[in-house]
Design an enzyme around this catalytic site. Structure first.
Site, PDB file in Angstrom:
ATOM      1  N   TYR A 181       0.836  -1.203   0.000  1.00 16.92           N
ATOM      2  CA  TYR A 181       0.000   0.000   0.000  1.00 16.92           C
ATOM      3  C   TYR A 181       0.870   1.251   0.000  1.00 16.92           C
ATOM      4  CZ  TYR A 181       0.940   0.532   5.039  1.00 16.92           C
ATOM      5  OH  TYR A 181       1.541   0.691   6.262  1.00 16.92           O
ATOM      6  N   CYS A 182       0.257   2.366  -0.422  1.00 15.61           N
ATOM      7  CA  CYS A 182       0.906   3.670  -0.402  1.00 15.61           C
ATOM      8  C   CYS A 182      -0.181   4.723  -0.191  1.00 15.61           C
ATOM      9  CB  CYS A 182       1.686   3.918  -1.691  1.00 15.61           C
ATOM     10  SG  CYS A 182       0.668   3.860  -3.187  1.00 15.61           S
ATOM     11  N   THR A 183       0.120   5.988  -0.395  1.00 13.58           N
ATOM     12  CA  THR A 183      -0.836   7.052  -0.085  1.00 13.58           C
ATOM     13  C   THR A 183      -2.041   7.051  -1.017  1.00 13.58           C
ATOM     14  OG1 THR A 183       1.014   8.412   0.677  1.00 13.58           O
ATOM     15  CG2 THR A 183      -1.100   9.515   0.335  1.00 13.58           C
TER      16      THR A 183
END
EC number: 1.14.-.-
Length: 281
Positions: A181-183
Site C-alpha cells: 500500500y501507499c498514499t
C-alpha cells in the site's frame, strides 16, 4: 467559509506528445484559478490539484477530452483553505520514480491484484500475508497499517535495494503472499509491478491507497494507526481526511511538508531543530 475541492489522480498510458501537452494544461489550470502539481511523462500523468468545485470539474473534463485519458480516475477530498501555493506542470522521466528500466512501459506490465478498501483489513490480518508499506520513513512515522513492514526508505528509488536485502535476509519465497500500500495508489503500481517482475506470484495492492481506504471505510476496523502524510500544505490528515497540526518535538512550532521530508529518521522536527539535531548527532 470558503471551500476547496482537492483531486488526486494518475493514469498510466503512453503519451508520446507529453512535452507538447504541458503549456495547454498549465494554461487551463491558471485560467480556472487552480493550484497544485501535475507531472507528465511518456508513461502517463500524475497530479494533485485544488480549487473551487466547478473549476475542478471543468479541469477534469478538459483532461479527459484526450481519448488516451478518458479512463482517468480520481479521488476527492475537501478543505477550507487552498492547500497548494502555486500551479506547476512538470515534465518528468517517470510520473513516479522507482528507477527500474524494465518498467518503462507500465501499460504492458503486470501489477498487483487490486484489493477493495472494504476487504483490506481482513487480508492484512492473515498470518500467511506479508504487508509492505511502500512509502518513505518521514511518512510511515506518522502512521501505518497494523501488521505492516516498514522498509524505512528515504526515497522511493531505495525500494528495490530494500526488497533484495529483505529477500536474502528473511529467505523470502516467491510463493509468499505480499500485500502493498501507499498514499494514493500510484507508487504501488510501480512497486507491485517490480515484485511481479522479479518473480513473486501472489501480489496484492490496496486500490486507491490509504486515502481511498479512509474515504471508503473511515477505518472502522481500526486497522490503521496514526495519521497520514500528504504532499500539500495540510501536511497530514486523520482518518476523516481532516488536516491535523503537527508540531515540532523540540520547539512546538508547526511543521510543514518540507520539514518532514528533510529530517532524518522521520522525526517530527522543524527545519531549524532538525539542522541542530543533524549537526550535533
Amino acid at each position: 467559509m470558503e471551500k476547496f475541492t482537492l483531486v488526486t489522480f494518475y493514469h498510466f498510458v503512453q503519451l508520446e506528445n507529453y512535452e507538447d501537452m504541458r503549456d495547454e494544461l498549465l494554461s487551463c489550470c491558471i485560467e480556472k484559478g487552480l493550484k497544485g502539481t501535475v507531472l507528465l511523462a511518456l508513461e502517463g500523468i500524475n497530479g494533485s490539484v485544488a480549487g473551487h468545485d466547478g473549476e475542478i470539474r471543468d479541469f477534469l473534463d478538459f483532461v479527459r477530452r484526450d481519448e488516451r485519458l478518458r479512463g482517468l480516475e480520481w479521488k476527492e477530498s475537501y478543505t477550507n483553505f487552498q492547500p497548494f501555493q502555486e500551479m506547476k506542470v512538470r515534465l518528468k522521466k517517470e510520473i513516479v520514480a522507482l528507477g527500474c528500466a524494465e518498467l518503462e512501459n507500465m501499460e504492458i506490465c503486470e501489477t498487483g491484484e487490486y484489493v477493495e478498501p472494504e476487504d483490506w483489513s481482513s487480508l492484512i490480518a492473515r498470518e500467511d500475508v506479508k504487508t509492505i508499506d511502500t512509502r518513505n520513513l518521514y511518512e510511515t512515522k506518522l502512521g501505518r497499517f497494523k501488521y505492516s513492514i516498514d522498509p524505512e526508505t528515504i526515497n522511493f528509488r531505495d525500494f528495490q535495494e530494500w526488497v533484495r536485502k529483505w529477500i536474502e535476509k528473511d529467505n523470502v519465497s516467491m510463493e509468499q503472499k505480499i500485500a502493498m500500500y501507499c498514499t494514493g495508489g500510484v507508487r504501488c503500481e510501480k512497486s507491485t509491478a517490480y515484485m511481479k517482475r522479479i518473480g513473486f506470484k501472489n501480489v496484492y495492492q490496496l486500490k486507491g491507497g490509504i486515502i481511498n481506504y479512509f474515504l471508503k471505510t473511515k477505518n472502522k476496523d481500526g486497522a490503521w494507526v496514526g495519521d497520514c502524510f500528504v504532499f500539500d500544505d495540510r501536511v497530514a490528515v486523520n482518518v476523516d481526511l481532516e488536516p491535523i497540526q503537527l508540531k515540532c518535538l523540540e520547539c512546538s512550532c508547526v511543521v510543514n511538508t518540507d520539514d518532514l521530508k528533510n529530517i532524518p529518521r522521520g522525526r517530527v522536527l522543524c527545519s531549524g531543530c532538525g539542522q541542530n539535531t543533524t549537526r550535533f548527532s
